[in-house]
Design a protein around this motif. Structure first.
Motif, PDB file in Angstrom:
ATOM      1  N   TYR A  33       0.856  -1.196   0.000  1.00 13.06           N
ATOM      2  CA  TYR A  33       0.000   0.000   0.000  1.00 13.06           C
ATOM      3  C   TYR A  33       0.887   1.239   0.000  1.00 13.06           C
ATOM      4  CZ  TYR A  33      -2.983   3.734   1.697  1.00 13.06           C
ATOM      5  OH  TYR A  33      -3.638   4.924   1.830  1.00 13.06           O
ATOM      6  N   GLY A  34       0.532   2.244  -0.807  1.00  6.62           N
ATOM      7  CA  GLY A  34       1.289   3.475  -0.767  1.00  6.62           C
ATOM      8  C   GLY A  34       0.999   4.406  -1.919  1.00  6.62           C
ATOM      9  N   ASP A  35       1.975   5.274  -2.183  1.00  4.51           N
ATOM     10  CA  ASP A  35       1.854   6.266  -3.251  1.00  4.51           C
ATOM     11  C   ASP A  35       3.202   6.402  -3.948  1.00  4.51           C
ATOM     12  OD1 ASP A  35       3.454   7.877  -1.591  1.00  4.51           O
ATOM     13  OD2 ASP A  35       1.769   9.082  -0.910  1.00  4.51           O
ATOM     14  N   MET A  36       3.398   7.452  -4.728  1.00  2.00           N
ATOM     15  CA  MET A  36       4.632   7.596  -5.493  1.00  2.00           C
ATOM     16  C   MET A  36       5.858   7.697  -4.594  1.00  2.00           C
ATOM     17  SD  MET A  36       5.553   7.453  -8.516  1.00  2.00           S
ATOM     18  CE  MET A  36       6.516   8.005  -9.886  1.00  2.00           C
ATOM     19  N   GLY A  37       5.712   8.288  -3.438  1.00  2.00           N
ATOM     20  CA  GLY A  37       6.835   8.349  -2.498  1.00  2.00           C
ATOM     21  C   GLY A  37       7.283   6.966  -2.068  1.00  2.00           C
ATOM     22  N   ASP A  38       6.328   6.066  -1.906  1.00  2.00           N
ATOM     23  CA  ASP A  38       6.685   4.698  -1.528  1.00  2.00           C
ATOM     24  C   ASP A  38       7.392   3.969  -2.673  1.00  2.00           C
ATOM     25  OD1 ASP A  38       5.489   4.438   1.211  1.00  2.00           O
ATOM     26  OD2 ASP A  38       3.727   5.060   0.073  1.00  2.00           O
ATOM     27  N   ILE A  39       7.012   4.262  -3.902  1.00  2.00           N
ATOM     28  CA  ILE A  39       7.709   3.663  -5.040  1.00  2.00           C
ATOM     29  C   ILE A  39       9.171   4.112  -5.048  1.00  2.00           C
ATOM     30  CG2 ILE A  39       7.915   3.747  -7.562  1.00  2.00           C
ATOM     31  CD1 ILE A  39       4.848   3.623  -7.695  1.00  2.00           C
ATOM     32  N   LEU A  40       9.398   5.385  -4.847  1.00  2.00           N
ATOM     33  CA  LEU A  40      10.755   5.929  -4.943  1.00  2.00           C
ATOM     34  C   LEU A  40      11.603   5.679  -3.698  1.00  2.00           C
ATOM     35  CD1 LEU A  40       9.813   9.322  -6.602  1.00  2.00           C
ATOM     36  CD2 LEU A  40      10.869   7.332  -7.712  1.00  2.00           C
ATOM     37  N   ASP A  41      10.977   5.626  -2.529  1.00  2.00           N
ATOM     38  CA  ASP A  41      11.737   5.591  -1.281  1.00  2.00           C
ATOM     39  C   ASP A  41      11.552   4.333  -0.438  1.00  2.00           C
ATOM     40  OD1 ASP A  41      12.859   8.137  -1.697  1.00  2.00           O
ATOM     41  OD2 ASP A  41      11.078   9.111  -0.897  1.00  2.00           O
ATOM     42  N   GLY A  48      18.573  -0.200   5.059  1.00  2.00           N
ATOM     43  CA  GLY A  48      19.309   0.175   3.858  1.00  2.00           C
ATOM     44  C   GLY A  48      18.657   1.347   3.166  1.00  2.00           C
ATOM     45  N   LEU A  49      19.271   1.784   2.093  1.00  2.00           N
ATOM     46  CA  LEU A  49      18.760   2.923   1.334  1.00  2.00           C
ATOM     47  C   LEU A  49      17.558   2.531   0.491  1.00  2.00           C
ATOM     48  CD1 LEU A  49      22.116   4.392  -0.057  1.00  2.00           C
ATOM     49  CD2 LEU A  49      20.735   5.310   1.814  1.00  2.00           C
ATOM     50  N   GLY A  50      16.635   3.467   0.320  1.00  2.00           N
ATOM     51  CA  GLY A  50      15.577   3.289  -0.652  1.00  2.00           C
ATOM     52  C   GLY A  50      16.178   3.402  -2.048  1.00  2.00           C
ATOM     53  N   TRP A  51      15.393   3.025  -3.076  1.00  2.00           N
ATOM     54  CA  TRP A  51      15.928   2.977  -4.433  1.00  2.00           C
ATOM     55  C   TRP A  51      16.487   4.322  -4.887  1.00  2.00           C
ATOM     56  CZ3 TRP A  51      14.425   5.552  -8.918  1.00  2.00           C
ATOM     57  CH2 TRP A  51      15.140   5.177 -10.058  1.00  2.00           C
ATOM     58  N   TYR A  52      15.744   5.400  -4.728  1.00  2.00           N
ATOM     59  CA  TYR A  52      16.198   6.709  -5.195  1.00  2.00           C
ATOM     60  C   TYR A  52      17.514   7.094  -4.533  1.00  2.00           C
ATOM     61  CZ  TYR A  52      16.164  11.707  -6.298  1.00  2.00           C
ATOM     62  OH  TYR A  52      16.501  12.964  -6.743  1.00  2.00           O
ATOM     63  N   ALA A  94      10.172  16.440  -5.587  1.00  2.00           N
ATOM     64  CA  ALA A  94      11.033  16.180  -4.432  1.00  2.00           C
ATOM     65  C   ALA A  94      12.182  15.224  -4.777  1.00  2.00           C
ATOM     66  CB  ALA A  94      10.209  15.604  -3.277  1.00  2.00           C
ATOM     67  N   HIS A  95      12.112  14.610  -5.944  1.00  2.00           N
ATOM     68  CA  HIS A  95      13.133  13.662  -6.409  1.00  2.00           C
ATOM     69  C   HIS A  95      13.600  14.118  -7.803  1.00  2.00           C
ATOM     70  CE1 HIS A  95      10.854  11.414  -3.386  1.00  2.00           C
ATOM     71  NE2 HIS A  95      11.967  10.722  -3.187  1.00  2.00           N
TER      72      HIS A  95
END
Length: 142
Positions: A33-41, A48-52, A94-95
């Protein structure tokens, strides 16, 4: 999200762009569940680091793209996607190192259960049209 992105990376000498293929559910409480921020981060399980952050800090000279992404709900649980679509433009702003995005649109995924289409409801389509009409996509390709 996994911590093995580095294991999939063959090297700067053979990579022109770094891309991500990721999806989120718009059903609260459902898997991813999420939004574009969850896809990127979205961070890997266990830390560990998120993808972006991984892409921009580990390979800062490479352009990055969301090569395939989507917002889905189960076909039997039609859920408005407009809130998730409304997150796209603010998250892309923001990205700023994301240079391209490609939406995967289908009313039935390969398992037949997920609707990833932008027009699964009138409000979802209206929100997606706002994303597509944003001036950030008015670019000149050289």
């Amino acid at each position: 999200a996994a911590s093995w992105w580095k294991d999939l990376y063959p090297g700067d000498d053979v990579v022109d762009w770094i891309g991500l293929d990721s999806y989120v559910s718009v059903e609260k409480g459902y898997y991813h569940y999420g939004d574009m921020g969850d896809i990127l981060d979205r961070k890997p399980t266990g830390g560990g680091l998120g993808w972006y952050d991984w892409a921009t800090t580990t390979h800062p000279t490479k352009p990055i793209m969301v090569a395939e992404w989507g917002m889905y709900h189960r076909r039997a649980v039609v859920t408005d996607k407009s809130a998730a679509f409304n997150s796209v433009i603010p998250q892309l702003k923001a990205h700023p190192k994301v240079k391209a995005v490609v939406y995967f649109d289908t009313a039935s995924d390969d398992e037949g259960d997920r609707d990833i289409s932008v027009n699964s409801s009138p409000s979802s389509l209206a929100a997606f049209k706002k994303v597509a009409a944003d001036p950030m996509f008015n670019v000149t390709v050289k």
